[in-house]
Design a protein around this motif. Structure first.
Motif, short mmCIF file in Angstrom:
data_model
loop_
_atom_site.label_atom_id
_atom_site.label_comp_id
_atom_site.label_asym_id
_atom_site.label_seq_id
_atom_site.Cartn_x
_atom_site.Cartn_y
_atom_site.Cartn_z
N ASP A 1 46.90 36.18 60.41
CA ASP A 1 46.85 35.45 59.15
C ASP A 1 47.53 36.24 58.05
O ASP A 1 47.68 37.46 58.14
N ILE B 1 48.36 35.81 53.44
CA ILE B 1 48.19 35.04 52.21
C ILE B 1 49.47 35.16 51.39
O ILE B 1 49.98 36.26 51.17
N GLN C 1 46.50 30.32 52.29
CA GLN C 1 46.34 31.04 53.56
C GLN C 1 47.28 30.46 54.61
O GLN C 1 47.41 29.25 54.74
N ARG D 1 51.27 26.86 57.52
CA ARG D 1 49.94 26.33 57.23
C ARG D 1 49.94 24.84 57.53
O ARG D 1 50.99 24.17 57.51
#
Length: 240
Positions: A71, A73, A78, A93
């Protein structure tokens, strides 16, 4: 009342008999009227796509693997990291059946934070997707069932922006799988026989094969060489 129940049972039986098979591993691929449907997400941790990539001369080929791993950001959103082999190439995403991508760098090699729409599995027949140099027309939406999972298939037809009378079938998107060219939709160029350098071979989720190229019912539509232009407002997509 008994006759009504018998009629309904007969219709159900006939619907379940309308199947088409074609899996390389003998799994059943079917278009079934009464099969339960639930949206299948595109992004899942550890998901793997294997793509066959041909050389420009089409004399050699190699297998290229894409994987969702980890993951990150960007801004306040996210994302999942998307790798080609061991190279982190995109942040992705998923929101509202739409897939958004942020390339690691722009076309000049500079750091990039600009988000573009990559896929939309919520489009309807007749919708138009605007690419950099062409329009993609959603000509047909169908369903297939692979390994007991029902997925939408979106059949596409491409027209050149400058020559709209010239068009050709451009494969399909499969819900939760992506393009028949592979998850990045990369085509690069066409060979004389209409094939492209990348071709999706299979896809794995949680270590299990959920789709193979043999499960694909059709790569194109028999809709003629002239596109039927839609009055729908084009939706802009990222042409990779």
């Amino acid at each position: 009342m008994r006759n009504v129940l018998l009629s309904l049972s007969s219709l159900l039986f006939l619907a379940l008999m309308l199947v088409s098979t074609g899996c390389s591993n003998d799994d059943e691929v079917r278009t079934v009227l009464f099969e339960a449907y639930e949206y299948q997400p595109f992004l899942k941790e550890g998901k793997v796509w294997n793509v066959t990539r041909w050389s420009p001369e089409r004399e050699t080929s190699k297998e290229v693997t894409f994987i969702v791993k980890g993951d990150t950001i960007i801004g306040d959103k996210q994302y999942k990291k998307f790798f080609e082999e061991d190279k982190y190439i995109y942040a992705l995403r998923e929101d509202g059946k739409k897939i958004y991508a942020v390339a690691r760098t722009d076309k000049y090699g500079n750091p990039n934070t600009s988000e573009k729409r990559w896929y939309d599995f919520n489009v309807n027949e007749g919708d138009v997707l605007e690419m950099e140099m062409s329009y993609m027309h959603v000509k047909k939406i169908d369903y297939i069932v692979v390994n007991g999972v029902k997925r939408k298939c979106f059949y596409l037809f491409e027209t050149d922006k400058n020559f709209p009378e010239d068009g050709h079938a451009d494969g399909l998107w499969i819900e939760g799988i992506g393009s028949c060219w592979g998850p990045t939709r990369y085509k690069g160029w066409y060979y004389d026989d209409g094939c492209t350098p990348d071709s999706l071979y299979d896809c794995f989720e949680n270590g299990e094969c959920i789709y193979t190229s043999a499960d694909q019912q059709s790569n194109s539509l028999s809709i003629g060489s002239t596109a039927i232009l839609s009055a729908h407002t084009p939706t802009k997509f990222w042409n990779l």
